[in-house]
Scaffold this motif. Structure first.
Motif, PDB file in Angstrom:
ATOM      1  N   LYS A 173       0.829  -1.227  -0.007  1.00 22.93           N
ATOM      2  CA  LYS A 173      -0.130  -0.112   0.003  1.00 22.93           C
ATOM      3  C   LYS A 173       0.738   1.340  -0.061  1.00 22.93           C
ATOM      4  O   LYS A 173       0.601   2.337  -0.845  1.00 22.93           O
ATOM      5  N   MET A 174       2.116   1.103   0.669  1.00 22.22           N
ATOM      6  CA  MET A 174       2.922   2.411   0.879  1.00 22.22           C
ATOM      7  C   MET A 174       3.500   2.633  -0.644  1.00 22.22           C
ATOM      8  O   MET A 174       3.551   3.793  -1.173  1.00 22.22           O
ATOM      9  N   LEU A 175       3.728   1.428  -1.298  1.00 18.53           N
ATOM     10  CA  LEU A 175       4.425   1.689  -2.532  1.00 18.53           C
ATOM     11  C   LEU A 175       3.321   2.214  -3.619  1.00 18.53           C
ATOM     12  O   LEU A 175       3.702   2.910  -4.344  1.00 18.53           O
ATOM     13  N   VAL A 176       2.132   1.550  -3.448  1.00 20.41           N
ATOM     14  CA  VAL A 176       1.114   2.437  -4.505  1.00 20.41           C
ATOM     15  C   VAL A 176       0.878   3.702  -4.389  1.00 20.41           C
ATOM     16  O   VAL A 176       0.339   4.436  -5.178  1.00 20.41           O
ATOM     17  N   GLU A 177       0.858   4.291  -3.013  1.00 17.41           N
ATOM     18  CA  GLU A 177       0.901   5.881  -2.715  1.00 17.41           C
ATOM     19  C   GLU A 177       1.859   6.444  -3.446  1.00 17.41           C
ATOM     20  O   GLU A 177       1.561   7.807  -3.728  1.00 17.41           O
ATOM     21  N   THR A 178       3.127   5.908  -3.793  1.00 19.84           N
ATOM     22  CA  THR A 178       4.274   6.807  -4.430  1.00 19.84           C
ATOM     23  C   THR A 178       4.010   6.783  -6.042  1.00 19.84           C
ATOM     24  O   THR A 178       4.602   7.637  -6.668  1.00 19.84           O
ATOM     25  N   LEU A 179       3.130   5.854  -6.438  1.00 21.55           N
ATOM     26  CA  LEU A 179       2.979   5.775  -7.998  1.00 21.55           C
ATOM     27  C   LEU A 179       2.135   7.178  -8.710  1.00 21.55           C
ATOM     28  O   LEU A 179       1.319   7.539  -7.848  1.00 21.55           O
ATOM     29  N   GLY A 180       2.637   7.386  -9.869  1.00 23.68           N
ATOM     30  CA  GLY A 180       1.909   8.354 -10.600  1.00 23.68           C
ATOM     31  C   GLY A 180       0.591   7.814 -11.088  1.00 23.68           C
ATOM     32  O   GLY A 180       0.218   6.488 -11.105  1.00 23.68           O
ATOM     33  N   PRO A 181      -0.226   8.701 -11.560  1.00 22.01           N
ATOM     34  CA  PRO A 181      -1.937   8.132 -11.773  1.00 22.01           C
ATOM     35  C   PRO A 181      -1.778   7.512 -13.447  1.00 22.01           C
ATOM     36  O   PRO A 181      -2.469   6.392 -13.472  1.00 22.01           O
ATOM     37  N   GLU A 182      -0.655   7.395 -14.044  1.00 20.83           N
ATOM     38  CA  GLU A 182      -0.789   6.724 -15.290  1.00 20.83           C
ATOM     39  C   GLU A 182      -0.062   5.522 -15.157  1.00 20.83           C
ATOM     40  O   GLU A 182       0.506   4.597 -16.216  1.00 20.83           O
ATOM     41  N   ASP A 183       0.654   5.282 -13.992  1.00 22.27           N
ATOM     42  CA  ASP A 183       1.385   3.925 -13.774  1.00 22.27           C
ATOM     43  C   ASP A 183       0.452   2.882 -13.710  1.00 22.27           C
ATOM     44  O   ASP A 183      -0.528   2.942 -13.297  1.00 22.27           O
ATOM     45  N   THR A 184       0.832   1.426 -13.862  1.00 20.61           N
ATOM     46  CA  THR A 184       0.093   0.474 -13.929  1.00 20.61           C
ATOM     47  C   THR A 184       0.462  -0.690 -13.047  1.00 20.61           C
ATOM     48  O   THR A 184       1.627  -0.835 -12.760  1.00 20.61           O
TER      49      THR A 184
ATOM     50  N   PRO B 117      -3.993  -5.737 -14.819  1.00 24.99           N
ATOM     51  CA  PRO B 117      -3.426  -4.324 -15.106  1.00 24.99           C
ATOM     52  C   PRO B 117      -4.709  -3.344 -14.814  1.00 24.99           C
ATOM     53  O   PRO B 117      -5.566  -3.025 -15.523  1.00 24.99           O
ATOM     54  N   THR B 118      -4.345  -2.407 -14.028  1.00 28.23           N
ATOM     55  CA  THR B 118      -5.240  -1.302 -13.488  1.00 28.23           C
ATOM     56  C   THR B 118      -4.196   0.182 -13.256  1.00 28.23           C
ATOM     57  O   THR B 118      -3.183   0.084 -12.802  1.00 28.23           O
ATOM     58  N   LYS B 119      -4.793   1.184 -13.777  1.00 27.39           N
ATOM     59  CA  LYS B 119      -4.034   2.319 -13.510  1.00 27.39           C
ATOM     60  C   LYS B 119      -3.791   2.828 -11.863  1.00 27.39           C
ATOM     61  O   LYS B 119      -4.933   2.406 -11.277  1.00 27.39           O
ATOM     62  N   ALA B 120      -2.955   3.295 -11.697  1.00 32.06           N
ATOM     63  CA  ALA B 120      -2.656   3.780 -10.231  1.00 32.06           C
ATOM     64  C   ALA B 120      -3.358   4.597  -9.765  1.00 32.06           C
ATOM     65  O   ALA B 120      -3.730   4.814  -8.638  1.00 32.06           O
ATOM     66  N   LYS B 121      -4.133   5.412 -10.666  1.00 33.26           N
ATOM     67  CA  LYS B 121      -5.143   6.615 -10.256  1.00 33.26           C
ATOM     68  C   LYS B 121      -6.516   5.703  -9.646  1.00 33.26           C
ATOM     69  O   LYS B 121      -6.946   6.641  -8.750  1.00 33.26           O
ATOM     70  N   ASP B 122      -6.552   4.683  -9.667  1.00 32.77           N
ATOM     71  CA  ASP B 122      -7.669   3.896  -9.252  1.00 32.77           C
ATOM     72  C   ASP B 122      -7.161   3.225  -7.903  1.00 32.77           C
ATOM     73  O   ASP B 122      -7.036   1.934  -7.966  1.00 32.77           O
ATOM     74  N   LYS B 123      -6.345   3.957  -7.076  1.00 31.32           N
ATOM     75  CA  LYS B 123      -5.870   3.333  -5.644  1.00 31.32           C
ATOM     76  C   LYS B 123      -6.861   2.516  -5.058  1.00 31.32           C
ATOM     77  O   LYS B 123      -6.354   1.552  -4.442  1.00 31.32           O
ATOM     78  N   ALA B 124      -8.340   2.971  -4.800  1.00 33.17           N
ATOM     79  CA  ALA B 124      -8.911   2.196  -4.063  1.00 33.17           C
ATOM     80  C   ALA B 124      -9.177   0.811  -4.603  1.00 33.17           C
ATOM     81  O   ALA B 124      -9.304  -0.078  -3.541  1.00 33.17           O
ATOM     82  N   LYS B 125      -9.318   0.717  -5.925  1.00 37.79           N
ATOM     83  CA  LYS B 125      -9.574  -0.707  -6.470  1.00 37.79           C
ATOM     84  C   LYS B 125      -7.948  -1.530  -6.036  1.00 37.79           C
ATOM     85  O   LYS B 125      -8.111  -2.658  -5.621  1.00 37.79           O
ATOM     86  N   ILE B 126      -7.156  -0.958  -5.756  1.00 38.72           N
ATOM     87  CA  ILE B 126      -5.905  -1.734  -6.053  1.00 38.72           C
ATOM     88  C   ILE B 126      -5.756  -2.222  -4.660  1.00 38.72           C
ATOM     89  O   ILE B 126      -5.334  -3.017  -4.149  1.00 38.72           O
ATOM     90  N   ILE B 127      -5.738  -1.015  -3.776  1.00 43.58           N
ATOM     91  CA  ILE B 127      -5.880  -1.340  -2.158  1.00 43.58           C
ATOM     92  C   ILE B 127      -6.863  -2.332  -1.901  1.00 43.58           C
ATOM     93  O   ILE B 127      -6.610  -3.103  -0.746  1.00 43.58           O
ATOM     94  N   GLY B 128      -8.308  -2.276  -2.411  1.00 45.89           N
ATOM     95  CA  GLY B 128      -9.143  -3.272  -2.095  1.00 45.89           C
ATOM     96  C   GLY B 128      -8.543  -4.518  -2.379  1.00 45.89           C
ATOM     97  O   GLY B 128      -9.011  -5.391  -1.586  1.00 45.89           O
ATOM     98  N   SER B 129      -7.886  -4.829  -3.480  1.00 43.98           N
ATOM     99  CA  SER B 129      -7.411  -6.009  -3.940  1.00 43.98           C
ATOM    100  C   SER B 129      -6.490  -6.696  -2.879  1.00 43.98           C
ATOM    101  O   SER B 129      -6.405  -7.800  -2.592  1.00 43.98           O
ATOM    102  N   LEU B 130      -5.542  -5.830  -2.371  1.00 51.24           N
ATOM    103  CA  LEU B 130      -4.648  -5.908  -1.227  1.00 51.24           C
ATOM    104  C   LEU B 130      -5.170  -6.640  -0.274  1.00 51.24           C
ATOM    105  O   LEU B 130      -4.835  -7.607   0.654  1.00 51.24           O
TER     106      LEU B 130
END
Length: 589
Positions: free
Chosen positions: A324-335, A351-364
């Protein structure tokens, strides 16, 4: 037509003075006071001497009326007010009295004792008795005593003590959860694996004047050793890699002026702290630091171990927080993609864009540990997702997070190494994050990271996760120089002996230095790398080897008489196949 209400109104209008008659009001108040006095006559109020409180109120009302010449109606109103205030005060005093609670009688010895259980007796079955009698057994059957199943304790009830207005709280007691409801975590088995390390020996400069090795930017050894010491446990000998202990810390080395030369080398010689007769040759490298605009896009695949061995607070839960910490450092267009492996590999997040942080963190957050470990299958699927969202101009990397144990799949390190090397040539690199103790396979993690052109880190605390994935994310992800090799040629006329401190697992052959096909370590943005040689000057009495009696003595070198040695560094720019060379002499003074 008039009703009763109209008649009542007419009577009131006919009256000239509708105020209450003083005599009637006085009689009513007197009757009320007498009734009150009758009700509370048995309860003592005020002090033991003098009039009771109600009599004082009466005297106060009457005396005040006479002294001030007030009208009776005014006096009665004042008296009524004082009476109300007095009643409130009296009732409040009654409420403040401590209640007298009857004490619980203590149980006597007989009534407080639970009778001992009666000894149970077991009779022989009738059929068994008949059989014995038929066999001529004349011995009387005896009852077999059975020990009581439990010994009942004696229970004595005690009276509850009362202090002030509150009853004394009962003493605390421990509650033990049923065994089937307790949280049981995976127990470490003490199966940590490390590469067998043979400490670099002291070498004679005249016999072996050249030393070649690959740089090492990993720091997992330091954090693993620290975690062991924090638990009052000595780490395994092979867990201590000196170069990683040194490179764990950042240093204020001078860096390059621009990106054309990705790093700058600084070489110096210092006295040895532990030996006054030797010197330390210090080789320092500082990588160029990329700013926010220069950082390329990232295509990251999280390959997460969710096997049963990860079911521990310092493993999967810490892994989730680290990611989650790493996801917070990514840019919106990172995957970001997520693959798990536990028995069988599975894609948790496409593959999901980092701007959709809620979806990525929910998967974690939905990850759970359980099952055996099929690491090889997970690696194949992770590389497929990396290829699916491959970025020609960006960073394409698989980040493997595990405790390092691969129970199913490609368990042969050489076979797995070949697979990682083939994928590395396609532009997809691999980094490794290790978690937990007791089941940590550092040997395989180092093999994967070195051959995947990535780095290896061990996460033992959230602070370490922040250091690796937040504070040093640029050096972790963004490579500025590849296949960096260092070669030092020592001058036999000024140096008698030398030894390289650390880098035992990164040693290369002399001919590998100029061979661009031989893989070596990479340097990330802003990275610092330190290598240290301990050298013994020619005239030093600290020499461990005597001069040969019959050995041929070479003539002194025509050049470099004032040099300890000559340092050469080879590297490749990202995406290039041909290496570049940096060199500089090491002066004696």
């Amino acid at each position: 037509m008039t009703d009763e209400l109209d008649q009542l109104k007419a009577q009131f209008r006919a009256e000239k003075d509708i105020r209450p008659r003083p005599a009637a009001k006085a009689a009513g108040i007197e009757a009320a006071l007498a009734r009150y006095d009758k009700i509370f006559s048995k309860r003592s109020q005020g002090t033991a001497r003098g009039l009771r409180l109600i009599e004082r109120v009466r005297g106060l009302i009457r005396g005040s009326t006479k002294m001030h010449g007030l009208k009776l109606s005014h006096g009665l109103m004042a008296g009524a007010s004082l009476a109300v205030i007095t009643l409130v005060a009296v009732n409040s005093g009654l409420l403040r009295e401590a209640p007298t609670l009857p004490s619980t009688p203590s149980l006597d010895q007989e009534s407080s004792t639970i009778p001992e259980p009666t000894t149970l007796e077991k009779k022989d079955e009738p059929a068994k008795t008949a059989a014995r009698q038929a066999a001529g057994e004349n011995e009387a059957l005896k009852d077999e005593e059975i020990e009581p199943a439990f010994s009942a304790p004696k229970v004595t009830a005690e009276s509850d003590a009362v202090s002030g207005y509150l009853q004394k709280a009962p003493s605390s007691f421990a509650v033990t959860a049923p065994a089937d409801e307790r949280q049981i975590y995976y127990q470490d088995q003490g199966r940590d694996k490390f590469t067998d390390i043979q400490t670099n020996p002291v070498k004679i400069a005249r016999d072996e004047p050249v030393s070649t090795f690959s740089i090492d930017v990993d720091t997992s050894s330091y954090s693993f050793v620290r975690g062991s010491l924090n638990q009052n446990v000595l780490p395994q000998k092979d867990a201590v890699r000196v170069e990683e202990m040194i490179n764990y810390f950042p240093y204020d080395y001078a860096g390059p002026a621009d990106r054309a030369v990705p790093f700058k080398a600084n070489v110096s010689v210092f006295p040895t702290p532990w030996n006054a007769d030797t010197r330390l040759m210090h080789i320092a490298i500082k990588g160029f630091s990329l700013n926010g605009q220069e950082k390329p896009k990232s295509n990251l695949v999280f390959l997460i171990d969710t096997s049963g061995s990860m079911d521990s607070p310092d493993k999967l839960p810490m892994l989730q927080n680290a990611m989650k910490m790493l996801v917070e450092t990514l840019g919106p267009e990172d995957t970001v993609s997520i693959v798990t492996y536990a028995g069988s590999a599975g894609t948790v997040l496409e593959p999901t864009k980092a701007k959709d942080k809620a979806k990525i963190i929910g998967s974690l957050d939905r990850l759970m540990a359980g099952g055996s470990t099929a690491g090889a299958e997970g690696i194949r699927q992770a590389y497929q997702l990396a290829e699916q969202s491959f970025d020609e101009t960006g960073i394409n990397r698989v980040i493997l997070a595990t405790d390092g144990d691969f129970n199913v799949g490609i368990t042969d390190p050489e076979e797995l190494k070949s697979f990682i090397e083939r994928k590395r040539d396609t532009g997809i690199t691999l980094s490794v994050l290790g978690f937990g103790r007791g089941n940590y396979n550092d040997e395989m993690m180092q093999t994967l990271a070195q051959n995947g052109n990535g780095n290896a880190a061990y996460i033992d605390t959230l602070n370490e996760a922040r250091k690796v994935l937040v504070d040093e994310v640029s050096s972790t992800l963004f490579t500025i120089a590849q296949d960096v090799k260092i070669q030092v040629e020592f001058n036999p006329d000024t140096v008698s002996e030398y030894r390289l401190i650390g880098y035992e697992t990164r040693m290369l052959k002399r001919e590998d230095f100029n061979n661009d096909k031989v893989d070596a370590g990479d340097i990330g943005s802003g990275h610092t790398v330190t290598a240290i040689y301990e050298i013994t000057p020619k005239a030093s009495k600290a020499k461990l080897n005597d001069e040969l009696r019959y050995g041929a003595q070479n003539s002194a070198a025509v050049t470099g008489a004032d040099e300890f040695g000559f340092v050469k560094i080879r590297y490749k720019l990202p995406g290039e196949k041909t290496s570049k060379l940096i060199s500089q002499p090491v002066k004696v003074s």
